[in-house]
Design a protein around this motif. Structure first.
Motif, PDB file in Angstrom:
ATOM      1  N   ARG A 290       0.841  -1.068   0.042  1.00 18.69           N
ATOM      2  CA  ARG A 290      -0.066  -0.001   0.050  1.00 18.69           C
ATOM      3  C   ARG A 290       0.855   1.171  -0.154  1.00 18.69           C
ATOM      4  O   ARG A 290       1.521   1.516   0.877  1.00 18.69           O
ATOM      5  CB  ARG A 290      -0.890  -0.086   1.299  1.00 18.69           C
ATOM      6  CG  ARG A 290      -2.063  -1.195   1.251  1.00 18.69           C
ATOM      7  CD  ARG A 290      -2.816  -1.060   2.465  1.00 18.69           C
ATOM      8  NE  ARG A 290      -3.663  -2.262   2.381  1.00 18.69           N
ATOM      9  CZ  ARG A 290      -3.497  -3.191   3.159  1.00 18.69           C
ATOM     10  NH1 ARG A 290      -2.360  -3.544   3.581  1.00 18.69           N
ATOM     11  NH2 ARG A 290      -4.267  -4.272   2.877  1.00 18.69           N
ATOM     12  N   LEU A 291       0.785   2.107  -1.131  1.00 21.22           N
ATOM     13  CA  LEU A 291       1.787   3.178  -1.242  1.00 21.22           C
ATOM     14  C   LEU A 291       1.375   4.132  -0.140  1.00 21.22           C
ATOM     15  O   LEU A 291       2.319   4.934   0.376  1.00 21.22           O
ATOM     16  CB  LEU A 291       1.420   3.656  -2.664  1.00 21.22           C
ATOM     17  CG  LEU A 291       2.284   4.719  -3.235  1.00 21.22           C
ATOM     18  CD1 LEU A 291       3.761   4.026  -3.277  1.00 21.22           C
ATOM     19  CD2 LEU A 291       2.156   5.185  -4.574  1.00 21.22           C
TER      20      LEU A 291
ATOM     21  N   GLN B  25       5.062   2.951 -10.429  1.00 23.71           N
ATOM     22  CA  GLN B  25       5.412   4.241 -10.774  1.00 23.71           C
ATOM     23  C   GLN B  25       5.158   5.275  -9.568  1.00 23.71           C
ATOM     24  O   GLN B  25       5.853   6.136  -9.368  1.00 23.71           O
ATOM     25  CB  GLN B  25       4.472   4.650 -11.921  1.00 23.71           C
ATOM     26  CG  GLN B  25       4.753   3.704 -13.081  1.00 23.71           C
ATOM     27  CD  GLN B  25       6.034   4.303 -13.930  1.00 23.71           C
ATOM     28  OE1 GLN B  25       6.712   5.241 -13.406  1.00 23.71           O
ATOM     29  NE2 GLN B  25       6.346   3.745 -15.146  1.00 23.71           N
ATOM     30  N   GLY B  26       4.283   5.028  -8.927  1.00 21.14           N
ATOM     31  CA  GLY B  26       4.068   5.760  -7.741  1.00 21.14           C
ATOM     32  C   GLY B  26       4.881   5.709  -6.786  1.00 21.14           C
ATOM     33  O   GLY B  26       5.632   6.597  -6.145  1.00 21.14           O
ATOM     34  N   LEU B  27       5.553   4.222  -6.418  1.00 20.28           N
ATOM     35  CA  LEU B  27       6.666   4.292  -5.568  1.00 20.28           C
ATOM     36  C   LEU B  27       8.012   4.935  -6.136  1.00 20.28           C
ATOM     37  O   LEU B  27       8.569   5.486  -5.268  1.00 20.28           O
ATOM     38  CB  LEU B  27       6.968   2.763  -5.325  1.00 20.28           C
ATOM     39  CG  LEU B  27       8.082   2.234  -4.294  1.00 20.28           C
ATOM     40  CD1 LEU B  27       7.801   2.996  -3.151  1.00 20.28           C
ATOM     41  CD2 LEU B  27       8.233   0.884  -4.371  1.00 20.28           C
TER      42      LEU B  27
ATOM     43  N   GLU C  69      -2.152  -8.136  -3.433  1.00 24.19           N
ATOM     44  CA  GLU C  69      -2.468  -6.637  -3.801  1.00 24.19           C
ATOM     45  C   GLU C  69      -1.205  -6.205  -4.467  1.00 24.19           C
ATOM     46  O   GLU C  69      -0.087  -6.400  -4.326  1.00 24.19           O
ATOM     47  CB  GLU C  69      -2.594  -5.831  -2.603  1.00 24.19           C
ATOM     48  CG  GLU C  69      -2.958  -4.440  -2.719  1.00 24.19           C
ATOM     49  CD  GLU C  69      -3.268  -3.771  -1.423  1.00 24.19           C
ATOM     50  OE1 GLU C  69      -3.496  -2.402  -1.280  1.00 24.19           O
ATOM     51  OE2 GLU C  69      -3.616  -4.378  -0.368  1.00 24.19           O
ATOM     52  N   ALA C  70      -1.621  -5.373  -5.733  1.00 25.82           N
ATOM     53  CA  ALA C  70      -0.621  -4.932  -6.664  1.00 25.82           C
ATOM     54  C   ALA C  70       0.099  -3.616  -6.015  1.00 25.82           C
ATOM     55  O   ALA C  70      -0.670  -3.000  -5.376  1.00 25.82           O
ATOM     56  CB  ALA C  70      -1.144  -4.601  -7.998  1.00 25.82           C
TER      57      ALA C  70
ATOM     58  N   GLU D 224       3.532   7.331   4.445  1.00 18.98           N
ATOM     59  CA  GLU D 224       3.196   7.683   6.017  1.00 18.98           C
ATOM     60  C   GLU D 224       4.442   7.347   6.475  1.00 18.98           C
ATOM     61  O   GLU D 224       4.957   8.249   7.232  1.00 18.98           O
ATOM     62  CB  GLU D 224       2.158   7.253   6.368  1.00 18.98           C
ATOM     63  CG  GLU D 224       1.864   7.735   7.848  1.00 18.98           C
ATOM     64  CD  GLU D 224       1.670   8.993   8.331  1.00 18.98           C
ATOM     65  OE1 GLU D 224       1.898   9.388   9.297  1.00 18.98           O
ATOM     66  OE2 GLU D 224       1.460   9.891   7.312  1.00 18.98           O
ATOM     67  N   GLN D 225       4.983   6.193   6.491  1.00 15.96           N
ATOM     68  CA  GLN D 225       6.035   5.549   7.371  1.00 15.96           C
ATOM     69  C   GLN D 225       7.433   6.423   6.844  1.00 15.96           C
ATOM     70  O   GLN D 225       8.481   6.744   7.739  1.00 15.96           O
ATOM     71  CB  GLN D 225       6.283   4.527   7.375  1.00 15.96           C
ATOM     72  CG  GLN D 225       5.336   3.470   8.186  1.00 15.96           C
ATOM     73  CD  GLN D 225       5.612   2.285   8.620  1.00 15.96           C
ATOM     74  OE1 GLN D 225       6.496   1.743   8.472  1.00 15.96           O
ATOM     75  NE2 GLN D 225       4.594   1.472   9.192  1.00 15.96           N
ATOM     76  N   LEU D 226       7.484   6.914   5.802  1.00 21.06           N
ATOM     77  CA  LEU D 226       8.810   7.507   5.064  1.00 21.06           C
ATOM     78  C   LEU D 226       8.772   8.959   5.888  1.00 21.06           C
ATOM     79  O   LEU D 226       9.841   9.489   6.135  1.00 21.06           O
ATOM     80  CB  LEU D 226       8.668   7.588   3.668  1.00 21.06           C
ATOM     81  CG  LEU D 226       9.380   6.351   2.828  1.00 21.06           C
ATOM     82  CD1 LEU D 226       9.121   6.570   1.385  1.00 21.06           C
ATOM     83  CD2 LEU D 226      10.863   6.084   3.201  1.00 21.06           C
TER      84      LEU D 226
END
Length: 239
Positions: A31-32, A72-74, A67-68, A37-39
């Motif tokens: 989950r992005l 690209q978002g990461l 779950e995919a 949030e943790q970053l």
């Protein structure tokens, strides 16, 4: 058709093997939003600490997830923290295919099990006889890597400088740059300094920035950093 001979033309490039120090991001959730949030919590508001460091994305802990992961978002998220994602490993065939489609290269899985994160140190530290000693100040942009050994620095580590060791790091002067101990996974490595003022500290892949500032009992004082599970403990050195 025969290829044209190069004759005695001077070479304009060479192909050589090269080693590269990578930051490994071990992904524990697909989950992005959770990763973002943790970053934010772990690295704070600053986005400049990693200074375009190359990053390897390790998917071993989510390879069975249905779950995919939005690669690209990461990639965009990591770039917002001045990290440069370049490779991926350990994912399922579908995950690896998605990572390649996003422009990441595939590297072989890590051989053997990952280092166990245990608090109790082993009775023998095999690399204590191997030490790299640096007796000059390190300016912004300079990096020192003690491969397979501890690192001892006898002078100032300025803002923007980086000290890395596979073992422990000892700085007998102000530590104001980045300090990365246990770079290859040694959870028993530590960071020691006579003046704790770092930008970033890390042991065995567990990172913490100092924005917000460190507590007053350790900031600017003799202190050490050790790993307790997945938590970095920063505590004063009592003399």
């Amino acid at each position: 058709m025969a290829l044209a001979s190069t004759g005695n033309l001077p070479a304009v490039f060479d192909l050589k093997s090269a080693s590269l120090t990578l930051v490994a991001l071990v992904v524990k959730s697909p989950r992005l939003s959770e990763l973002a949030e943790q970053l934010r919590v772990r690295l704070g508001p600053s986005t400049e600490f990693f200074n375009q460091d190359p990053v390897l994305i390790d998917l071993a802990q989510i390879q069975d997830s249905a779950e995919a992961l939005d690669f690209q978002g990461l990639i965009g998220l990591l770039r917002s923290y001045s990290m440069v994602p370049v490779a991926v490993r350990g994912g399922s065939p579908a995950q690896m295919a998605s990572a390649r489609d996003a422009g990441l290269c595939e590297v072989p899985p890590q051989e053997g099990p990952p280092p166990a994160r245990v608090a109790a140190p082993p009775p023998v530290q095999p690399r204590t006889s191997s030490v790299m000693v640096i007796d000059r100040p390190l300016r912004s942009g300079q990096q020192i890597y003690a491969k397979g050994s501890d690192l001892v620095v006898l002078a100032l580590v300025n803002h923007g400088a980086e000290v890395i060791a596979d073992g422990s790091i000892h700085v007998y002067a102000p530590l104001r740059g980045k300090a990365i101990a246990g770079a290859t996974g040694d959870v028993n490595a530590r960071i020691f300094t006579t003046c704790m003022e770092p930008e970033l500290i890390s042991i065995a892949g567990i990172y913490q920035t100092t924005d917000p500032p460190l507590p007053v009992e350790v900031r600017g004082k003799s202190a050490q950093v050790r790993l307790d599970g997945d938590t970095l403990i920063i505590e004063p050195i009592k003399v």
